[in-house]
Design an enzyme around this catalytic site. Structure first.
Site, mmCIF file in Angstrom:
data_model
loop_
_atom_site.group_PDB
_atom_site.id
_atom_site.type_symbol
_atom_site.label_atom_id
_atom_site.label_comp_id
_atom_site.label_asym_id
_atom_site.label_seq_id
_atom_site.Cartn_x
_atom_site.Cartn_y
_atom_site.Cartn_z
ATOM 1 N N GLU A 285 0.824 -1.214 0.000
ATOM 2 C CA GLU A 285 0.000 0.000 0.000
ATOM 3 C C GLU A 285 0.858 1.263 0.000
ATOM 4 O O GLU A 285 0.437 2.299 -0.494
ATOM 5 C CB GLU A 285 -0.918 0.037 1.233
ATOM 6 C CG GLU A 285 -2.246 -0.666 1.026
ATOM 7 C CD GLU A 285 -3.252 -0.408 2.144
ATOM 8 O OE1 GLU A 285 -2.889 0.172 3.191
ATOM 9 O OE2 GLU A 285 -4.408 -0.801 1.974
ATOM 10 N N HIS A 306 9.029 -26.479 -1.496
ATOM 11 C CA HIS A 306 8.459 -27.646 -2.188
ATOM 12 C C HIS A 306 7.294 -27.253 -3.087
ATOM 13 O O HIS A 306 6.582 -28.104 -3.593
ATOM 14 C CB HIS A 306 8.034 -28.693 -1.157
ATOM 15 C CG HIS A 306 9.190 -29.141 -0.314
ATOM 16 N ND1 HIS A 306 9.879 -30.315 -0.546
ATOM 17 C CD2 HIS A 306 9.819 -28.543 0.726
ATOM 18 C CE1 HIS A 306 10.869 -30.414 0.330
ATOM 19 N NE2 HIS A 306 10.848 -29.351 1.116
ATOM 20 N N LYS A 420 -14.220 -0.545 -4.089
ATOM 21 C CA LYS A 420 -15.363 -0.207 -3.217
ATOM 22 C C LYS A 420 -16.442 0.498 -4.030
ATOM 23 O O LYS A 420 -17.636 0.216 -3.878
ATOM 24 C CB LYS A 420 -14.918 0.717 -2.079
ATOM 25 C CG LYS A 420 -13.983 0.068 -1.097
ATOM 26 C CD LYS A 420 -13.668 1.021 0.046
ATOM 27 C CE LYS A 420 -12.511 0.497 0.866
ATOM 28 N NZ LYS A 420 -11.991 1.468 1.813
HETATM 29 O O1 PA5 Z 1 -3.972 0.859 5.763
HETATM 30 C C1 PA5 Z 1 -5.102 1.214 5.528
HETATM 31 O O2 PA5 Z 1 -5.408 2.404 5.562
HETATM 32 C C2 PA5 Z 1 -6.209 0.232 5.221
HETATM 33 O O3 PA5 Z 1 -5.754 -1.050 5.134
HETATM 34 C C3 PA5 Z 1 -7.243 0.280 6.333
HETATM 35 O O4 PA5 Z 1 -6.608 0.013 7.549
HETATM 36 C C4 PA5 Z 1 -8.345 -0.720 6.102
HETATM 37 O O5 PA5 Z 1 -8.952 -0.460 4.879
HETATM 38 C C5 PA5 Z 1 -9.385 -0.646 7.224
HETATM 39 O O6 PA5 Z 1 -9.894 0.642 7.345
HETATM 40 P P1 PA5 Z 1 -10.719 1.081 8.625
HETATM 41 O O7 PA5 Z 1 -9.842 0.986 9.800
HETATM 42 O O8 PA5 Z 1 -11.143 2.485 8.337
HETATM 43 O O9 PA5 Z 1 -11.908 0.148 8.722
#
Ligand code: PA5
Length: 443
Positions: A285, A306, A420
């Site tokens: 990310e 393996h 989303k």
């Molecule tokens: O790193 C990030 O920002 C995402 O992975 C969020 O943590 C994830 O989408 C969960 O979001 P939230 O804590 O708002 O539910």
């Protein structure tokens, strides 16, 4: 004792003066807050700034949940889930469920998928257990955990009533905004805050990770202490020659420039499997944007030798490996001699299993390097809280430096919104009417 050792001698990446200056500058930006994404730098000083009062409040809440429940459902996804799971799995006995005496409540994770079967089977399994839940979401609107929370909340209210539910439901969320904050306030649930300036994937050392870990019996003070030691060891006053996070960032940067587009994180200790998952989110990310970034992959060893071993040894030469090596196992087991020796393993008699594991690691390292897969080795002394805290901060700091060296904003994730939008349009969410029409026309 050193908490982390880094060996980049087999990475084929030279720490040139130019690269060292670039890494130092990137580290400086993390500390001065003058780089991209600077509103999400709260994690940089998190280990040294967590107050005793905050730790005490987390431990007190964890003790209450531990007293109430023998199964605590921890609801969250992505950064609101992976860190806690990574540390908990590393610190747990994988066969605890087979033992008659369970020292700690089971911490069960939910809300990281939308599987009907997963939720159904979870509810069935919880039937004979006393339950509680920790729901973790910074935005409070993430679909996966929101669905899981609806179901677990209803189960808790049905079983124990609304008033007792306040003793069994804890929310970790934004301090002021979002649906979960509103709900928690309306219902009177205890809440813990995810700081505004800490993004999900950097949040394991906030209540997001610390509360579930304390419930699971992890020594969170030792975890934070390990991270604080690494915060100090990677500060911008530390020269790159001594700053392991900067060196790891440089090595990755050089390898990426040399066409190594995939980094495989692996360990010969299967308990660290979820550290891989946490690390993949952290780097994926943070760096995968603007058409750039190393693709973070992982293996668990020796199992995956393996299955994936063939590709790693002889497939496309776009890979490099980072191995988390554990110097000393927690337990000692020696391989015995066998009278018949039909498996031909008597040459190992008297050796510890870890002696064999270490030679497997060394042999693989040399074979992969010979096959054109550069190797970075990160060693921790043992799998304990201090080492894991240090490892977490080591990777976080390196990620910030590496992202800046790559020229991206490591602290946003605009790409995660695309799916989303489509999902909401396909589900006819109010407000998505135009998108619904457009997407359905494409089907
Ligand atoms: O790193 C990030 O920002 C995402 O992975 C969020 O943590 C994830 O989408 C969960 O979001 P939230 O804590 O708002 O539910």
């Amino acid at each position: 004792m050193e908490l982390i050792k880094l060996d980049i001698r087999k990475a084929g990446a030279e720490l040139t003066a130019e690269l060292k200056a670039k890494a130092a500058q990137a580290n400086e930006l993390l500390h001065s807050g003058k780089g991209a994404g600077n509103d999400f730098l709260g994690w940089v000083n998190l280990p040294s700034s967590i107050s005793d009062a905050e730790i005490a409040a987390i431990k007190a809440q964890a003790a209450k949940l531990r007293a109430k429940a023998d199964a605590v459902v921890c609801i969250g996804i992505g950064g609101s889930y992976l860190g806690a799971r990574a540390v908990l799995e590393a610190m747990s006995d994988p066969f605890e469920y087979l033992k008659k005496e369970h020292g700690n409540p089971a911490v069960i994770f939910a809300g990281q998928n939308i599987s009907e079967d997963y939720m159904f089977e979870l509810l069935e399994a919880l039937k004979d257990h006393s339950i509680a839940t920790i729901v973790i979401s910074k935005s409070g609107t993430t679909t996966e955990p929101a669905i899981a929370f609806r179901i677990i909340k209803e189960e808790i209210e049905k079983r124990y009533g609304k008033s007792e539910a306040k003793e069994r439901i804890v929310a970790v969320t934004d301090k002021a905004r979002g649906a979960l904050k509103t709900l928690a306030d309306n219902e009177g649930y205890p809440t813990f805050v995810i700081p505004d300036n800490v993004g999900g994937r950097f949040s394991v050392l906030t209540p997001v990770g610390l509360l579930p870990l304390a419930v699971g019996g992890v020594d969170i003070e030792a975890l934070v202490a390990g991270a604080a030691a690494m915060e100090k060891a990677t500060g911008c006053d530390v020269p790159v020659e001594e700053n392991l996070s900067a060196q790891y960032a440089i090595a990755r940067n050089v390898l990426y420039g040399n066409g190594k587009k995939i980094e495989i994180l692996g360990s010969y200790e299967p308990k660290l499997q979820y550290i891989n998952e946490w690390w993949k989110q952290l780097y994926g990310e943070s760096e995968g944007k603007d058409g750039k970034g190393i693709f973070p992959a992982s293996v668990t060893l020796t199992a995956d030798l393996h299955s994936m071993g063939q590709y790693i040894q002889e497939g496309e030469r776009i890979l490099f490996e980072t191995i988390i090596s554990v110097a000393e196992p927690e337990h000692k087991m020696v391989i015995e001699s066998d009278r018949d020796n039909l498996d031909g393993l008597n040459f190992l008699a008297g050796k510890r299993i870890s002696d064999v594991n270490k030679m497997a690691e060394l042999g693989v390292r040399l074979a992969h390097v010979d096959g054109g897969v550069p190797n970075i080795r990160v060693e921790i002394p043992r799998v304990d809280e201090r080492s894991l805290g240090a490892l977490i901060y080591f990777f976080e700091k390196a990620c910030g430096i590496s992202g800046y060296m790559l020229g991206v904003n490591p602290f946003n994730q605009p790409g995660v919104e695309a799916y989303k939008k489509n999902m909401f349009a396909l589900l006819d969410k109010p407000g998505y009417e135009e998108e619904s029409k457009a997407i359905k026309a494409r089907l």
